[in-house]
Scaffold this motif. Structure first.
Motif, PDB file in Angstrom:
ATOM      1  N   ARG A 123       3.760  -8.803  -5.692  1.00 14.22           N
ATOM      2  CA  ARG A 123       2.536  -8.004  -5.799  1.00 14.22           C
ATOM      3  C   ARG A 123       1.379  -8.838  -6.317  1.00 14.22           C
ATOM      4  O   ARG A 123       0.249  -8.746  -5.817  1.00 14.22           O
ATOM      5  CB  ARG A 123       2.776  -6.800  -6.716  1.00 14.22           C
ATOM      6  N   ARG A 124       1.629  -9.638  -7.346  1.00 13.48           N
ATOM      7  CA  ARG A 124       0.579 -10.482  -7.919  1.00 13.48           C
ATOM      8  C   ARG A 124       0.070 -11.489  -6.877  1.00 13.48           C
ATOM      9  O   ARG A 124      -1.132 -11.742  -6.782  1.00 13.48           O
ATOM     10  CB  ARG A 124       1.098 -11.226  -9.146  1.00 13.48           C
ATOM     11  N   ALA A 125       0.982 -12.059  -6.112  1.00 12.10           N
ATOM     12  CA  ALA A 125       0.603 -13.038  -5.100  1.00 12.10           C
ATOM     13  C   ALA A 125      -0.318 -12.409  -4.051  1.00 12.10           C
ATOM     14  O   ALA A 125      -1.339 -12.987  -3.668  1.00 12.10           O
ATOM     15  CB  ALA A 125       1.852 -13.614  -4.436  1.00 12.10           C
ATOM     16  N   VAL A 157       8.119  -9.009   4.452  1.00 13.91           N
ATOM     17  CA  VAL A 157       9.551  -8.717   4.382  1.00 13.91           C
ATOM     18  C   VAL A 157      10.232  -9.904   3.704  1.00 13.91           C
ATOM     19  O   VAL A 157      10.257 -11.010   4.250  1.00 13.91           O
ATOM     20  CB  VAL A 157      10.155  -8.479   5.780  1.00 13.91           C
ATOM     21  N   SER A 158      10.764  -9.637   2.524  1.00 13.49           N
ATOM     22  CA  SER A 158      11.422 -10.685   1.728  1.00 13.49           C
ATOM     23  C   SER A 158      12.877 -10.276   1.516  1.00 13.49           C
ATOM     24  O   SER A 158      13.229  -9.673   0.508  1.00 13.49           O
ATOM     25  CB  SER A 158      10.719 -10.838   0.377  1.00 13.49           C
ATOM     26  N   GLY A 159      13.713 -10.575   2.509  1.00 10.10           N
ATOM     27  CA  GLY A 159      15.097 -10.145   2.409  1.00 10.10           C
ATOM     28  C   GLY A 159      15.197  -8.632   2.398  1.00 10.10           C
ATOM     29  O   GLY A 159      14.792  -7.949   3.334  1.00 10.10           O
ATOM     30  N   TRP A 160      15.716  -8.076   1.299  1.00  9.13           N
ATOM     31  CA  TRP A 160      15.891  -6.629   1.170  1.00  9.13           C
ATOM     32  C   TRP A 160      14.629  -5.927   0.678  1.00  9.13           C
ATOM     33  O   TRP A 160      14.606  -4.701   0.587  1.00  9.13           O
ATOM     34  CB  TRP A 160      17.029  -6.324   0.201  1.00  9.13           C
ATOM     35  N   LEU A 161      13.581  -6.685   0.348  1.00 14.40           N
ATOM     36  CA  LEU A 161      12.364  -6.102  -0.215  1.00 14.40           C
ATOM     37  C   LEU A 161      11.247  -6.054   0.824  1.00 14.40           C
ATOM     38  O   LEU A 161      10.870  -7.073   1.392  1.00 14.40           O
ATOM     39  CB  LEU A 161      11.900  -6.913  -1.428  1.00 14.40           C
ATOM     40  N   LEU A 162      10.714  -4.856   1.058  1.00 13.95           N
ATOM     41  CA  LEU A 162       9.573  -4.661   1.948  1.00 13.95           C
ATOM     42  C   LEU A 162       8.357  -4.335   1.101  1.00 13.95           C
ATOM     43  O   LEU A 162       8.380  -3.391   0.301  1.00 13.95           O
ATOM     44  CB  LEU A 162       9.850  -3.521   2.925  1.00 13.95           C
ATOM     45  N   THR A 163       7.287  -5.112   1.264  1.00 11.01           N
ATOM     46  CA  THR A 163       6.048  -4.895   0.524  1.00 11.01           C
ATOM     47  C   THR A 163       4.919  -4.615   1.509  1.00 11.01           C
ATOM     48  O   THR A 163       4.716  -5.376   2.451  1.00 11.01           O
ATOM     49  CB  THR A 163       5.688  -6.125  -0.333  1.00 11.01           C
ATOM     50  N   ILE A 164       4.195  -3.517   1.290  1.00 10.63           N
ATOM     51  CA  ILE A 164       3.066  -3.139   2.130  1.00 10.63           C
ATOM     52  C   ILE A 164       1.814  -3.104   1.263  1.00 10.63           C
ATOM     53  O   ILE A 164       1.795  -2.463   0.207  1.00 10.63           O
ATOM     54  CB  ILE A 164       3.265  -1.748   2.771  1.00 10.63           C
ATOM     55  N   ALA A 165       0.766  -3.780   1.700  1.00 20.82           N
ATOM     56  CA  ALA A 165      -0.514  -3.775   0.984  1.00 20.82           C
ATOM     57  C   ALA A 165      -1.621  -3.449   1.970  1.00 20.82           C
ATOM     58  O   ALA A 165      -1.586  -3.887   3.125  1.00 20.82           O
ATOM     59  CB  ALA A 165      -0.765  -5.134   0.335  1.00 20.82           C
ATOM     60  N   ASN A 166      -2.621  -2.684   1.512  1.00 19.98           N
ATOM     61  CA  ASN A 166      -3.719  -2.378   2.427  1.00 19.98           C
ATOM     62  C   ASN A 166      -5.038  -2.190   1.700  1.00 19.98           C
ATOM     63  O   ASN A 166      -5.093  -1.693   0.578  1.00 19.98           O
ATOM     64  CB  ASN A 166      -3.413  -1.128   3.254  1.00 19.98           C
ATOM     65  N   THR A 167      -6.095  -2.646   2.349  1.00 21.23           N
ATOM     66  CA  THR A 167      -7.463  -2.285   2.009  1.00 21.23           C
ATOM     67  C   THR A 167      -8.072  -1.744   3.294  1.00 21.23           C
ATOM     68  O   THR A 167      -7.958  -2.360   4.353  1.00 21.23           O
ATOM     69  CB  THR A 167      -8.294  -3.486   1.522  1.00 21.23           C
ATOM     70  N   GLY A 168      -8.689  -0.578   3.230  1.00 23.55           N
ATOM     71  CA  GLY A 168      -9.272   0.013   4.426  1.00 23.55           C
ATOM     72  C   GLY A 168      -8.394   1.093   5.018  1.00 23.55           C
ATOM     73  O   GLY A 168      -7.577   1.707   4.330  1.00 23.55           O
ATOM     74  N   ASP A 169      -8.551   1.316   6.325  1.00 21.50           N
ATOM     75  CA  ASP A 169      -7.878   2.453   6.962  1.00 21.50           C
ATOM     76  C   ASP A 169      -7.022   2.068   8.158  1.00 21.50           C
ATOM     77  O   ASP A 169      -6.798   2.881   9.055  1.00 21.50           O
ATOM     78  CB  ASP A 169      -8.915   3.501   7.387  1.00 21.50           C
ATOM     79  N   SER A 170      -6.517   0.838   8.177  1.00 21.58           N
ATOM     80  CA  SER A 170      -5.506   0.464   9.168  1.00 21.58           C
ATOM     81  C   SER A 170      -4.155   0.807   8.551  1.00 21.58           C
ATOM     82  O   SER A 170      -3.586   0.016   7.797  1.00 21.58           O
ATOM     83  CB  SER A 170      -5.600  -1.029   9.510  1.00 21.58           C
ATOM     84  N   ASN A 171      -3.656   1.983   8.848  1.00 21.66           N
ATOM     85  CA  ASN A 171      -2.533   2.545   8.107  1.00 21.66           C
ATOM     86  C   ASN A 171      -1.180   2.110   8.658  1.00 21.66           C
ATOM     87  O   ASN A 171      -1.071   1.578   9.765  1.00 21.66           O
ATOM     88  CB  ASN A 171      -2.628   4.065   8.096  1.00 21.66           C
TER      89      ASN A 171
END
Length: 370
Positions: A123-125, A157-171
């Motif tokens: 998350r920090r990265a 996608v980091s192995g078993w970890l899925l991270t989603i980040a967004n700014t704006g409205d591309s959902n």
């Protein structure tokens, strides 16, 4: 910056705790899973675009065989404002920034505390990369005199970890075979009350476009289109770039993380607003649920192309995250891998209720048992 740690329980996503960067999310303890780099989810993806304004840009980097220093698959959707300049800059620079900032390894999947700490590092990265990217875009705008901007939706996608980040409205949404959940946090001002409050508290003028089409609507005037922030007339409250919109438009993303289940598949659908303005989350997922990713993206593109209301670029990425199989075996296709477990859980739950026993914890982390 608000981030959300999420788990899946009984086919639904549940927030464990909303927290700010620097704080650790409390995650329930589970039984250990394999630490082997080969014992990871399969990742099958496809993408497709249809251009009208040529302002959308996408990026895909799939890691077929993770190894130390090369563990993160990256998917990006950007929808440019005032051209594709900022969107192009984003996909050119973001992968390199993430390469420098993301952990070069995977966590110890046998240690829940290590997984929690690892999630925070990811998350920090991502947050740091978004700010650096925005700073660079601002510098370029000052030098060129142009002030483009872009949405940014990122999946790591980091192995078993899925991270989603967004700014704006591309959902982005997650389809679990029998349930669909939005995984992003839309920053379209029209639908985000908390962002409206933030902007108004800092003195922003919020109004739709005036009927004269050259600025905000006058008080009591209905106006045209969605709510926007003035000056600039941007309809999202967070973006990369958009220097002309002022300092209240920030690049800080909302971030959600999901620890994937060993026995249940997930489908991730990311798209620019050219899709979501015309097709609901549920309809998009259900329409293509029984299609392979390459067929699914084509079907959604064709659906939008036939809609006479289509007035924007459409960019779609679909990624299926499938449970690992025995060596040499092919993964079970989505949604069969998802529905099989859902049916098993339903049957188990029914039997438990009939016997009068209380149900177990189950859920996302419970899937690691046995």
């Amino acid at each position: 910056m608000a981030v959300v740690q999420t788990v899946m329980q009984h086919g639904h996503l549940h927030t464990i705790r909303e927290h700010t960067a620097g704080q650790s999310a409390a995650m329930p303890v589970s039984q250990p899973i394999s630490q082997d780099y080969d014992d990871l989810p399969w990742l099958v993806h496809a993408h497709e675009q249809k251009a009208l304004k040529s302002e959308d840009v996408i990026y895909v980097r799939r890691i077929a065989q993770p190894s130390y220093g090369n563990v993160h698959s990256i998917f990006i959707v950007c929808d440019g404002h005032q051209g594709a300049g900022a969107a192009n800059h984003c996909v050119e620079q973001m992968p390199g920034l993430l390469g420098q900032l993301l952990p070069p390894h995977l966590p110890n999947w046998n240690n829940m505390r290590d997984i929690v700490d690892y999630g925070e590092k990811v998350r920090r990265a991502i947050s740091t990369a978004a700010v650096l990217l925005d700073n660079d875009a601002t510098k370029q705008s000052e030098e060129s005199g142009l002030q483009p901007g872009t949405t940014l939706t990122l999946a790591v996608v980091s192995g078993w970890l899925l991270t989603i980040a967004n700014t704006g409205d591309s959902n982005a949404i997650i389809d679990m075979g029998d349930n669909v959940q939005e995984i992003t946090h839309s920053h379209r001002i029209q639908v985000n009350q908390s962002e409206q409050n933030r902007l108004r508290q800092h003195g922003a003028q919020l109004a739709p476009l005036g009927f004269h089409l050259q600025g905000p609507a006058k008080p009591q005037e209905m106006g045209v289109g969605p709510l926007r922030m003035w000056p600039g007339g941007l309809c999202v409250s967070r973006s990369i770039g958009d220097l002309d919109a002022g300092p209240l438009i920030v690049p800080l993303p909302h971030i959600r993380q999901v620890l994937l289940t060993r026995r249940r598949a997930l489908r991730l659908i990311m798209a620019s607003d050219g899709l979501w303005d015309l097709v609901s989350f549920s309809k998009a997922a259900k329409t293509v649920r029984h299609k392979l990713p390459n067929q699914a993206v084509s079907t959604l593109i064709q659906m939008v192309a036939k809609d006479r209301r289509m007035a924007d670029d459409v960019s779609i990425i679909i990624a299926d995250l499938l449970p690992p199989t025995s060596p040499g075996a092919q993964p079970q296709q989505f949604p069969a891998a998802a529905l099989q477990v859902a049916a098993a859980k339903s049957s188990s739950s029914s039997k438990t209720q009939k016997s009068g026993s209380s149900s177990g914890g189950g859920g996302l982390f419970g899937c690691f048992r046995g």
